[in-house]
Design an enzyme around this catalytic site. Structure first.
Site, PDB file in Angstrom:
ATOM      1  N   GLN B 255       0.835  -1.200   0.000  1.00  0.00           N
ATOM      2  CA  GLN B 255       0.000   0.000   0.000  1.00  0.00           C
ATOM      3  C   GLN B 255       0.872   1.253   0.000  1.00  0.00           C
ATOM      4  OE1 GLN B 255      -3.406   0.048  -0.281  1.00  0.00           O
ATOM      5  NE2 GLN B 255      -2.800   2.112  -0.777  1.00  0.00           N
ATOM      6  N   HIS B 258       2.303   2.944  -3.203  1.00  0.00           N
ATOM      7  CA  HIS B 258       1.429   3.624  -4.170  1.00  0.00           C
ATOM      8  C   HIS B 258       1.775   5.093  -4.307  1.00  0.00           C
ATOM      9  CE1 HIS B 258      -1.491   1.021  -5.968  1.00  0.00           C
ATOM     10  NE2 HIS B 258      -1.767   0.441  -4.827  1.00  0.00           N
ATOM     11  N   GLU B 322     -10.585   1.696   2.596  1.00  0.00           N
ATOM     12  CA  GLU B 322     -10.751   1.230   1.209  1.00  0.00           C
ATOM     13  C   GLU B 322     -10.494  -0.283   1.145  1.00  0.00           C
ATOM     14  OE1 GLU B 322      -7.662   2.640  -1.314  1.00  0.00           O
ATOM     15  OE2 GLU B 322      -8.701   2.131  -3.181  1.00  0.00           O
ATOM     16  N   HIS B 323      -9.363  -0.707   1.685  1.00  0.00           N
ATOM     17  CA  HIS B 323      -9.018  -2.135   1.751  1.00  0.00           C
ATOM     18  C   HIS B 323      -8.938  -2.556   3.203  1.00  0.00           C
ATOM     19  CE1 HIS B 323      -7.010  -0.589  -1.968  1.00  0.00           C
ATOM     20  NE2 HIS B 323      -7.592  -1.641  -2.504  1.00  0.00           N
ATOM     21  N   ASP B 356      -6.136  -6.320  -6.234  1.00  0.00           N
ATOM     22  CA  ASP B 356      -5.749  -5.211  -7.111  1.00  0.00           C
ATOM     23  C   ASP B 356      -5.710  -5.653  -8.566  1.00  0.00           C
ATOM     24  OD1 ASP B 356      -5.459  -3.451  -5.022  1.00  0.00           O
ATOM     25  OD2 ASP B 356      -3.296  -3.710  -4.833  1.00  0.00           O
ATOM     26  N   HIS B 415     -53.393  16.503  -9.794  1.00  0.00           N
ATOM     27  CA  HIS B 415     -52.980  15.124  -9.532  1.00  0.00           C
ATOM     28  C   HIS B 415     -54.204  14.266  -9.196  1.00  0.00           C
ATOM     29  CE1 HIS B 415     -48.937  16.716  -9.427  1.00  0.00           C
ATOM     30  NE2 HIS B 415     -48.417  15.548  -9.129  1.00  0.00           N
TER      31      HIS B 415
END
Lengths: 425, 425
Positions: B255, B258, B322-323, B356, B415
């Site tokens: 991670q 990145h 996220e993960h 991934d 209506h």
């Protein structure tokens, strides 16, 4: 009313053009109020409530005695109607529950998704002359089915510091946790940041005027999700010789009475059908309480005569109507091929107003052509899906080569290592 | 690395605080380029490509011969890996197809939903040193399954005016219709407005730098949908005494490599586990090609020791990673109770890198806590649901009272009329 006979395709976009709205002008106002609420919390909220709603409130939270009073003031007949509508909305939204299917993509590699409710949500219900309690049902009932833990509802108070009885009754019936007397930009700001008395939410739902719409757009910058962008309501009706012109006229008028910016479109292969509908509109309009509003909306309405069903279909998909009424002898062709629409009403006995209130489908729908990319509110609007993968040692071995080659080609050595180190063990 | 032992709950939010990003600073730049592209079309696109990518292009569209050349330059082994990953992604996303269930909410009132693909979509694939061709698979393969008719892909050219071979190969393999050598804000503007050579799209997908992210946010103001808001990538790992510290270290590093703003969080009930992982990180980091980037990301990493699994669960749900990697003996407790996460990896042999690239789950996931309200990209991201209602005359009679009472209470007479006029006929 604007009538177009067999227009050329190059002119379709301009014929169907909706009046453009500009967020730009409003953003400065929104940003200023957001900043104030972020900094000053409840004090700012009460200040704007005094300024815009003309009432000074001790507490923004609706009390139990206010709920009780509201309940006592709604007629039994209307309560029954609200309960019946709620039941239908619940039935339809319960039918949307998604299961979880576990699959093995590679031997030893299992993947699946599970649904989780969005824990804290905020519902915005506009105030004004007509209390839109039906929107409470459309948002709170599915949220409850989804399992949202904290449902807060915001609606502006009137000058007496009250929210309409029907809104409070519907909110309580649906199990809304908290109702706040707070509207406008300040309500959206409170949901976005939270204050001393109001918890921030993860997603904001509901319609509103242009200020609320602009504020919801700005809220997304701060990481809050919203249901969808909003614009004026609209209907597109397809009619043929088997349609009843009085029914079609009534449907167009029920759209037109919403607001002066409502969009009304009628497509047909028969010019005579359009003439008959126009004549019925005149008769029906004359006796409507909201005739001034409806008349203004009708001034911008579009009536188009086209040669073929295929051309009608193409125009539907280009316009992407919020509501599509198929009052034709053979609706199946359109049902099967419609690509862009919010909600579709099939047959001569399916007026839009049934879907607005009680058929069970949701009336919070994509306007302004957003139906090209957005669904209306549905059960999944209140949830998210989490993906899972469970991988055995053998599974990792089976997929390792693929992962390592790709990681290396993307220049991400540590991604490759995370696999390699496990293979070596 | 920042280690916290049994922190008090009141400090959790600040411990887990992600660096805030500001769109404000970038919006002026975005607005300027958007306006220029809206006015000047292709001329503006080529100007910015020259300015930002340092290359003058005759045509933005990738030609057939460029695809052929790219294909010939990707190794057979990598092609096989890409094909294998695509197959798994397809299997998992095909399992997400939603059926249509017709229900009768009231006798004679049938309601159902149908799925329709979003017709025109745009995929953004970043350029830069590492060609992120895996993202092409993650976006284009599900789009194709969903049935999107026009899939356009945008990626910035290098100084030689080329897009990476792997990206072109993957795009062609997945059936992308058109690939444009165009990146940055100008690519998002082209998708938003369309130009002489580029058709506008209804929804924009894909990751990008802060300029692309800000541009996607601005695009929503013009009625274009986006997949989700974006932020730096992140992982949260839960480890216990049964975890392999070297595996955990490898996952955290994968991670961290990145980007310098990547977020890395490790939770455990055992301080010794954290010590062992930290020692393995040092060993593994030393030999990483991207060690400077990983080191900087690790400087902001958070390691927390907590007393109970319930506290760990609460912290997971507060952070909304996220993960989420569950490298523990008893992951079931977390699997069943996790509320907020993008994608979950279960067991000691489930590194994030498998998801991934190739397990089949999507790697386009909600960051920055957006997992509280957003799903990762999935099959439904490429579609919308249209609701339908078919109502018989008897059905309308059965529901009429409910609709008319509610319409009247909302002050919408037209209506009510739309129902009443049909009853009278």
């Amino acid at each position: 009313m604007n009538l177009y006979l067999y227009p050329e395709k190059k002119d379709w976009e301009s014929i169907l053009k909706r009046p453009t709205q500009s967020l730009e002008d409003l953003e400065a106002t929104v940003n200023q109020i957001f900043l104030d609420v972020q900094r000053n919390g409840d004090i700012a909220l009460k200040k704007y409530t005094s300024m815009f709603d003309g009432v000074n409130l001790e507490s923004l939270l609706v009390s139990q005695s206010e709920f009780d009073e509201a309940e006592s003031r709604v007629s039994e007949a209307l309560k029954k109607a609200i309960q019946a509508a709620k039941k239908n909305i619940e039935s339809f939204h319960k039918s949307q529950v998604q299961g979880s299917k576990k699959i093995e993509t590679v031997s030893g590699v299992s993947c699946w998704s599970e649904t989780r409710a969005i824990e804290r949500i905020g519902l915005y219900i506009p105030g004004g002359t007509a209390p839109l309690f039906s929107t409470v049902l459309m948002l709170a009932a599915p949220a409850k089915i989804a399992g949202c833990k904290q449902i807060s509802l915001f609606s502006p108070p009137n000058k007496q510091g009250k929210i309409a009885n029907e809104i409070l009754y519907a909110a309580k019936l649906c199990g809304v946790d908290k109702v706040y007397k707070l509207g406008g930009i300040q309500a959206i700001a409170a949901m976005t940041f939270g204050t001393e008395s109001i918890e921030k939410v993860y997603k904001i739902f509901g319609p509103g005027n242009q200020f609320v719409t602009a504020a919801k757009q700005v809220a997304t910058k701060y990481g809050v999700a919203i249901d969808m962008p909003a614009g004026p309501s609209e209907v597109l009706v397809v009619a043929d010789a088997t349609s009843n012109p009085a029914f079609v006229a009534a449907d167009l008028l029920s759209q037109a009475e919403h607001g002066v910016d409502s969009q009304v479109v009628l497509l047909s292969k028969e010019e005579t059908v359009i003439e008959k509908v126009q004549s019925k509109i005149e008769t029906q309009l004359a006796v409507l309480p909201r005739k001034e509003i409806a008349q203004q909306a009708l001034n911008n309405s579009v009536f188009v005569v086209l040669k073929e069903d295929t051309a009608i279909l193409e125009m539907i998909n280009l316009y992407a109507p919020e509501h599509l009424i198929l009052a034709t002898e053979t609706p199946d062709f359109f049902v099967q091929n419609v690509q862009n629409a919010g909600s579709v009403f099939i047959g001569n006995y399916a007026p839009e107003s049934v879907g607005d209130y009680a058929s069970g489908t949701n009336h919070t729908l994509p306007t302004s052509g957003f139906a090209r990319a957005f669904s209306g509110v549905n059960l999944s609007s209140f949830t998210k899906r989490i993906t899972f993968q469970e991988i055995s040692k053998q599974g990792l071995e089976n997929i390792a080569e693929t992962v390592m080659l790709m990681a290396e080609a993307e220049g991400l050595q540590a991604h490759k290592n995370a696999v390699a180190i496990r293979l070596k063990s």
